[in-house]
Motif scaffolding. Sequence first.
Motif, PDB file in Angstrom:
ATOM      1  N   LEU A  16       0.829  -1.200   0.000  1.00 23.52           N
ATOM      2  CA  LEU A  16       0.000   0.000   0.000  1.00 23.52           C
ATOM      3  C   LEU A  16       0.864   1.250   0.000  1.00 23.52           C
ATOM      4  CD1 LEU A  16      -2.633  -1.190   2.549  1.00 23.52           C
ATOM      5  CD2 LEU A  16      -3.063  -0.579   0.160  1.00 23.52           C
ATOM      6  N   LEU A  17       1.914   1.174   0.779  1.00 24.64           N
ATOM      7  CA  LEU A  17       2.800   2.320   0.886  1.00 24.64           C
ATOM      8  C   LEU A  17       3.412   2.639  -0.467  1.00 24.64           C
ATOM      9  CD1 LEU A  17       3.765   4.093   3.130  1.00 24.64           C
ATOM     10  CD2 LEU A  17       5.789   2.691   3.292  1.00 24.64           C
ATOM     11  N   PHE A  18       3.833   1.584  -1.131  1.00 23.48           N
ATOM     12  CA  PHE A  18       4.464   1.745  -2.424  1.00 23.48           C
ATOM     13  C   PHE A  18       3.476   2.359  -3.413  1.00 23.48           C
ATOM     14  CE2 PHE A  18       7.572   1.258  -5.470  1.00 23.48           C
ATOM     15  CZ  PHE A  18       7.068   0.652  -6.601  1.00 23.48           C
ATOM     16  N   GLY A  20       0.958   4.003  -2.589  1.00 22.23           N
ATOM     17  CA  GLY A  20       0.706   5.370  -2.144  1.00 22.23           C
ATOM     18  C   GLY A  20       1.727   6.341  -2.692  1.00 22.23           C
ATOM     19  N   SER A  21       2.991   5.949  -2.590  1.00 25.38           N
ATOM     20  CA  SER A  21       4.023   6.892  -3.022  1.00 25.38           C
ATOM     21  C   SER A  21       3.979   7.075  -4.532  1.00 25.38           C
ATOM     22  CB  SER A  21       5.397   6.421  -2.559  1.00 25.38           C
ATOM     23  OG  SER A  21       5.669   5.147  -3.066  1.00 25.38           O
ATOM     24  N   ILE A  24       1.159   9.357  -5.250  1.00 24.03           N
ATOM     25  CA  ILE A  24       1.406  10.759  -4.919  1.00 24.03           C
ATOM     26  C   ILE A  24       2.384  11.384  -5.902  1.00 24.03           C
ATOM     27  CG2 ILE A  24       2.360  12.272  -3.156  1.00 24.03           C
ATOM     28  CD1 ILE A  24       1.364   9.907  -1.223  1.00 24.03           C
ATOM     29  N   ARG A  25       3.277  10.563  -6.409  1.00 19.23           N
ATOM     30  CA  ARG A  25       4.241  11.110  -7.340  1.00 19.23           C
ATOM     31  C   ARG A  25       3.564  11.704  -8.572  1.00 19.23           C
ATOM     32  NH1 ARG A  25       7.591   9.944 -11.497  1.00 19.23           N
ATOM     33  NH2 ARG A  25       6.424   8.081 -12.003  1.00 19.23           N
ATOM     34  N   PRO A  27       0.864  13.608  -9.381  1.00 23.06           N
ATOM     35  CA  PRO A  27       0.469  14.996  -9.674  1.00 23.06           C
ATOM     36  C   PRO A  27       1.574  16.000  -9.393  1.00 23.06           C
ATOM     37  CG  PRO A  27      -0.594  14.214  -7.661  1.00 23.06           C
ATOM     38  CD  PRO A  27       0.409  13.196  -8.070  1.00 23.06           C
ATOM     39  N   TYR A 195      -7.710  12.558 -15.805  1.00 19.54           N
ATOM     40  CA  TYR A 195      -7.835  13.130 -14.471  1.00 19.54           C
ATOM     41  C   TYR A 195      -8.081  12.035 -13.464  1.00 19.54           C
ATOM     42  CZ  TYR A 195      -8.332  17.979 -15.867  1.00 19.54           C
ATOM     43  OH  TYR A 195      -8.129  19.235 -16.332  1.00 19.54           O
ATOM     44  N   ARG A 199      -6.855  11.231  -9.851  1.00 11.61           N
ATOM     45  CA  ARG A 199      -7.656  11.579  -8.693  1.00 11.61           C
ATOM     46  C   ARG A 199      -7.878  10.374  -7.788  1.00 11.61           C
ATOM     47  NH1 ARG A 199     -12.726  15.168 -10.393  1.00 11.61           N
ATOM     48  NH2 ARG A 199     -11.228  16.691 -11.162  1.00 11.61           N
ATOM     49  N   PRO A 201      -6.109   8.050  -6.365  1.00 10.51           N
ATOM     50  CA  PRO A 201      -5.334   7.834  -5.141  1.00 10.51           C
ATOM     51  C   PRO A 201      -5.865   8.619  -3.956  1.00 10.51           C
ATOM     52  CG  PRO A 201      -3.889   8.424  -6.976  1.00 10.51           C
ATOM     53  CD  PRO A 201      -5.272   8.402  -7.502  1.00 10.51           C
ATOM     54  N   ARG A 202      -6.463   9.716  -4.206  1.00 14.33           N
ATOM     55  CA  ARG A 202      -6.975  10.507  -3.099  1.00 14.33           C
ATOM     56  C   ARG A 202      -8.268   9.907  -2.559  1.00 14.33           C
ATOM     57  NH1 ARG A 202      -6.809  16.247  -5.844  1.00 14.33           N
ATOM     58  NH2 ARG A 202      -8.042  16.853  -4.044  1.00 14.33           N
ATOM     59  N   GLU A 204     -11.147   9.769  -3.621  1.00 18.78           N
ATOM     60  CA  GLU A 204     -12.411  10.476  -3.789  1.00 18.78           C
ATOM     61  C   GLU A 204     -13.179   9.881  -4.955  1.00 18.78           C
ATOM     62  OE1 GLU A 204     -11.401  14.552  -4.308  1.00 18.78           O
ATOM     63  OE2 GLU A 204     -10.121  14.548  -2.531  1.00 18.78           O
ATOM     64  N   ASP A 206     -16.148  11.118  -7.587  1.00 26.06           N
ATOM     65  CA  ASP A 206     -16.980  12.224  -8.036  1.00 26.06           C
ATOM     66  C   ASP A 206     -18.414  11.724  -8.156  1.00 26.06           C
ATOM     67  OD1 ASP A 206     -18.314  14.176  -9.465  1.00 26.06           O
ATOM     68  OD2 ASP A 206     -16.473  14.800 -10.479  1.00 26.06           O
TER      69      ASP A 206
ATOM     70  N   LEU B  17      -2.297   5.748   5.990  1.00 26.67           N
ATOM     71  CA  LEU B  17      -1.779   5.984   4.653  1.00 26.67           C
ATOM     72  C   LEU B  17      -2.513   7.152   4.021  1.00 26.67           C
ATOM     73  CD1 LEU B  17       0.256   4.689   2.851  1.00 26.67           C
ATOM     74  CD2 LEU B  17      -1.583   3.433   1.780  1.00 26.67           C
ATOM     75  N   PHE B  18      -3.809   7.131   4.178  1.00 29.47           N
ATOM     76  CA  PHE B  18      -4.624   8.175   3.588  1.00 29.47           C
ATOM     77  C   PHE B  18      -4.262   9.525   4.191  1.00 29.47           C
ATOM     78  CE2 PHE B  18      -7.929   9.873   1.245  1.00 29.47           C
ATOM     79  CZ  PHE B  18      -8.733  10.658   2.039  1.00 29.47           C
ATOM     80  N   SER B  21      -0.936  10.557   2.879  1.00 26.71           N
ATOM     81  CA  SER B  21      -0.893  11.136   1.538  1.00 26.71           C
ATOM     82  C   SER B  21      -1.511  12.531   1.546  1.00 26.71           C
ATOM     83  CB  SER B  21      -1.600  10.230   0.541  1.00 26.71           C
ATOM     84  OG  SER B  21      -2.929  10.023   0.928  1.00 26.71           O
ATOM     85  N   GLN B  28       2.500  21.066  -1.420  1.00 30.20           N
ATOM     86  CA  GLN B  28       2.757  21.218  -2.845  1.00 30.20           C
ATOM     87  C   GLN B  28       3.280  22.615  -3.109  1.00 30.20           C
ATOM     88  OE1 GLN B  28       2.935  19.297  -5.147  1.00 30.20           O
ATOM     89  NE2 GLN B  28       1.608  17.536  -4.896  1.00 30.20           N
ATOM     90  N   GLU B  32      -2.169  23.332  -6.566  1.00 29.79           N
ATOM     91  CA  GLU B  32      -2.866  22.151  -7.073  1.00 29.79           C
ATOM     92  C   GLU B  32      -4.321  22.573  -7.158  1.00 29.79           C
ATOM     93  OE1 GLU B  32      -3.332  18.102  -8.209  1.00 29.79           O
ATOM     94  OE2 GLU B  32      -1.561  19.373  -8.033  1.00 29.79           O
ATOM     95  N   GLN B  34      -7.274  20.955  -8.199  1.00 35.27           N
ATOM     96  CA  GLN B  34      -8.387  20.021  -8.330  1.00 35.27           C
ATOM     97  C   GLN B  34      -9.480  20.417  -7.359  1.00 35.27           C
ATOM     98  OE1 GLN B  34      -8.596  18.320 -10.766  1.00 35.27           O
ATOM     99  NE2 GLN B  34      -6.794  17.130 -11.279  1.00 35.27           N
TER     100      GLN B  34
ATOM    101  N   ILE C  24       9.401  10.651  -0.310  1.00 35.46           N
ATOM    102  CA  ILE C  24       8.658  11.365  -1.340  1.00 35.46           C
ATOM    103  C   ILE C  24       8.973  12.858  -1.288  1.00 35.46           C
ATOM    104  CG2 ILE C  24       6.339  11.992  -2.082  1.00 35.46           C
ATOM    105  CD1 ILE C  24       5.640   9.163  -0.716  1.00 35.46           C
TER     106      ILE C  24
END
Lengths: 476, 476, 476
Positions: A16-18, A20-21, A24-25, A27, A195, A199, A201-202, A204, A206, B17-18, B21, B28, B32, B34, C24
């Motif tokens: 998960l960490l991987f 995650g990173s 995040i990389r 954007p 997009y 998006r 990873p966050r 969310e 829509d 993790l969340f 992130s 940033q 950003e 979004q 990161i």
Amino acid sequence: MAKANFLFTLSLCLVLLFHGSLAIRQPQPQGECQVDRIDALEPDNRIECEAGVVESWNPNDDQFQCAGVAVVRKTIEPKGLSLPSYSNAPQLVYIVQGRGVVGTIFAGCPETFQESQQTGGSSGVQDQHQKVRRFRQGDIIAIPAGVAHWCYNDGNEHVVAVSVLDVSNKANQLDMNPRNFYLAGNPEDEFERRYDERRDPRGERDPRRGPFGEQQQSNCNNLFCGMDSRFLAEAFNVNEHLARKLQSENDFRGSIVRVEGNLHLVRPPRTQQERQEQLERESGQGRRYNGLEETFCSLRNVENIGDPSRADVFVTEAGRVSTVNSNNLHILQRLQLSASHVVLYNNTVRLPHWHMNAHSIIYAVRGQAQVQVVDENGNAVFDGNVRQGQVLTVPQNFAVVKRTERDVFEYVAFQTNDNAMTTDLAGRASTIRALPVEVIANAYRVSLEDARRLKFSTQETTLTSARPRSGRWAAA
Amino acid sequence: MAKANFLFTLSLCLVLLFHGSLAIRQPQPQGECQVDRIDALEPDNRIECEAGVVESWNPNDDQFQCAGVAVVRKTIEPKGLSLPSYSNAPQLVYIVQGRGVVGTIFAGCPETFQESQQTGGSSGVQDQHQKVRRFRQGDIIAIPAGVAHWCYNDGNEHVVAVSVLDVSNKANQLDMNPRNFYLAGNPEDEFERRYDERRDPRGERDPRRGPFGEQQQSNCNNLFCGMDSRFLAEAFNVNEHLARKLQSENDFRGSIVRVEGNLHLVRPPRTQQERQEQLERESGQGRRYNGLEETFCSLRNVENIGDPSRADVFVTEAGRVSTVNSNNLHILQRLQLSASHVVLYNNTVRLPHWHMNAHSIIYAVRGQAQVQVVDENGNAVFDGNVRQGQVLTVPQNFAVVKRTERDVFEYVAFQTNDNAMTTDLAGRASTIRALPVEVIANAYRVSLEDARRLKFSTQETTLTSARPRSGRWAAA
Amino acid sequence: MAKANFLFTLSLCLVLLFHGSLAIRQPQPQGECQVDRIDALEPDNRIECEAGVVESWNPNDDQFQCAGVAVVRKTIEPKGLSLPSYSNAPQLVYIVQGRGVVGTIFAGCPETFQESQQTGGSSGVQDQHQKVRRFRQGDIIAIPAGVAHWCYNDGNEHVVAVSVLDVSNKANQLDMNPRNFYLAGNPEDEFERRYDERRDPRGERDPRRGPFGEQQQSNCNNLFCGMDSRFLAEAFNVNEHLARKLQSENDFRGSIVRVEGNLHLVRPPRTQQERQEQLERESGQGRRYNGLEETFCSLRNVENIGDPSRADVFVTEAGRVSTVNSNNLHILQRLQLSASHVVLYNNTVRLPHWHMNAHSIIYAVRGQAQVQVVDENGNAVFDGNVRQGQVLTVPQNFAVVKRTERDVFEYVAFQTNDNAMTTDLAGRASTIRALPVEVIANAYRVSLEDARRLKFSTQETTLTSARPRSGRWAAA
């Protein structure tokens, strides 16, 4: 058991960490240029419209992230109208094929194309609108960020147009995502799907999207959709029924629509207008650009670089290069972009060189060539063929060499500087020519005679024919 | 049990993790954008000072991160002195209320306000200092990055001043955190608390803070605090006891202090000075700004945009707009900022438009209005009321429409470009006017007659009254 | 047991998360300036070459990340030739010691140093190459991004040169990693090792590296290595055997190589050339820089700031300051960099000040001084000695004071703005002088008399002697 449990949990955490990173990389607001490998790419997204196709390259690809650009190709059928829109990035458009008219809207500038009372439109009422410009194969069209534009194919063949949007340009104060803002219709955004990749990873979702993240096409996408129809009625001074038409609900035609009948525009007859525009272009450097700014409203934004007679560099049996930059198209000073059109005949070498102050985004118009792109460690991050329809990015300062075999190779290179400069590594105007012979001898551990050969053997600049010629190896 | 344990641990990992992130996303360095939703915000931090209040908006809010700005409101009581400080970002200050004097210090420029030998100060010794300028309600004050400034309320009512700091400006080479550097006093930084939010993820603890992260107010915060008092004594050529006064230890007055008695400044009598400044302002465009740079030391940095007679756009029954940009206040070319003051009468529509080259940060001075802000997908990221005292950001290229009902709505809009340009979507100088009628008809699928209505019905630019008028719907 | 397991797993997750976020944070494309502590640093990487040494400072250190720069020191032995290369960042080089020649290659510019037929080179063939310039101790050499350059030590002592590369400059469109592109040899990149630190978190392993991440020195590193030798043969019009020499395989000399015999260059005899260059420098401001751009090909890029007679500020018994900026070296307008050379005699205070629009990167040439650097919270992020050979960064807007004891302190400060401006906090041209006496009294809670002492006691600007002098404390 507990230990296994722990290890399993740990590894999950790691995974998960991987993720995650990595997530995040993505954007990164500015280009991250750790490109170990570049590929020649074809578009990987395709949107069918009523009267054409919009294809785009994934802007999240490493090479585009590094260069900070997005690339789109539009195919517009005859009588196809590309709906008015603007984007958050300045762009250059190269017309690969076809002819038509383009309108770039500078609100506040006067409507200078006007019908006299005698020549009213189809319904007898006079129209007047801002200048529209003709374009044809080989043209570069410059469109600033935030400036709305539309275009229409009034010719007999498909218009094919390739655009490079410079999202990392200082004119874009939003983030690095390319965005199109439509004034009409209900088009699917060619970059929208990408997009979502970012998006996700966050975590969310829509609510306006379906369970699989797809755009709900029954919804409304243009700028008027987010406004109250009552406000629109008041703003346009029309009734609410008509105001709602602005929102184009249930319009499934996409961003390129078919015009019924002939599109009536106020404009000079074609030959007269072309003669006028021809004149304007020819006198462009001399008359118009005198160090003072051109009037904003009459800023020229089209220049042809495909015409062989326009070449800036021409080498018999090897090919030619035409360049458009802020010296011959003044608006490019605002856009901080320039472009070159290059034709390499068969068996030709584009001499090795690097771009001093710009990234170069190559679109292959015709044919193919072998290309090598080299990074600061001497590694070839690209070594292969680039074929018609593919895009390849050469990052700033990376060295590049191109060679054709049997095919002619025609390409257009978009550059992220209004006066992109290259330095050749070989030839008459190159680094090797600038170096003293004894520096060459000591640097490469060769004899003074060999140093002179390296320095003086190639007489051409930019291009050289690789065809066997008499006495070729004689000097060596 | 072990399984439950595992699931619990896993979910904790996910949560962490969340959070991780999110925490990392925060700093940033570039905006950003979004932004799926924007809110009209009131300040959420308040610092009481001896003679006033400093309120700030959380710069980590999405809309401010996107626009790259920070917003502060200062209330200064009569006889209140705002201590000299500078910040890492250029800023525009709008005077909502009150009057006073401001000093912007350009070290190296001469002290041009001088007492003659006859008119020595209270102790008989002549003072001389750099120019101070009067300000009054409706003024915009421009302050470059790194330039120290102070101000004093010499009027009878509270001064209320709203500042927008453009931290993403190229003049700021530090990161995106707004920072104030104080030359005196021991003030709590209005943005300090927010750093902590950002810093926490890195797991660091500042030993100078208490166990709960709060600033230890017994410490010393101004620039002299980090310097050896012996060095200060040598630098100022005074004894060490006096040098230590510069460090303002145990000064709990905050950044706005009360002046005992009347502050004695060398300056022309009020009416004379005002007449002079009036002259300077009126002749600003004509005399001073001639293409050459004004002398740095006499650079004008105050301009009134609240005065109705100064309006750039005026529509009877609808309202008015005044704009300050680098054309009428030359220093803004350095700051890359501009501002507008807008008054909408009741029942008025600010025609829908977008900002081509700038973010717009709106501060509501008086009244309220309904506002809709639309993104590139046609979604309203804001749809609601903006009320007196609230801030709302309209990102670059996003479309916006405003409508008043019963109230007058007065606001000031700060823009992140020295020549912010907008394009209207409706009205006499709009995109719809620039489009050929047949393009409108085909784009919106309406009849030619309706296309003409959309194009020609609204005669005003910028503003239009929404009051029922005779013949309003007649044309439609 | 399960609980302990859980806690252990959780803490591991936390640790990993923390590492993840650190990992990161590293490749932040823009400077992150949360510098709680700055250290005076010596180089921590050293590469031995055949005829010299290349030492570099870790560009990932917080202070360099904040300033967006990389620092390198090269030592070149007599007869040492630094191989031609270019980098992705503009740089300023300060010559700490020695003399030699430097060639900066502007491809396309003419080869203006030419041998006549009478004076052919050692082998009787005439050489011609681009201008080479002499440099000597105290010179600043400006090298734009992407411009290839080489240099040669033709003197009797070692050349020591310190370079600051401004990777955050807008001229660099790649990411923030400093990169050198070599045209010859097979040198280990001085920054290469540091990439790996950054790349590791992404879990990638470069297959071209050994198991411990080291560079495989048997490979080839220059730009020609990534190109097909057949293409090179065609481009240079030589045979493939000679073309392969360009790739410099198995060249273990590093980036500084030893020239056998004397390097023969075409150039005016030393005294004549020096007189010419002397003339050019003296007339630099007057004749050449007239508001119009100098011809690109003859752009002057060397300026001496070490010569005492060149001082811009001189205070008897305290020291002197020389500055080079875009006003006296026009090319710096392109580079957006400037530099100062400062000599502080013993017992001198460099008055406290801040840099308004630039970071300042200090290299200590000789001696030592006590230095304090203060952030926006009044904390000393640096408080200690800076000694010969060390580098210290003073971030934009941070306050700094320097004081010498027994030693003379000589340093060069590189600034990230072509017209770096400082504001002094004490002295005749300072903030305290600009403030009205009563503002000082109220701000620092001192009497009017003390306020006048703070304001008027120091008569010097920039520097003041801290030696006990008669009447020193009398005024206080």
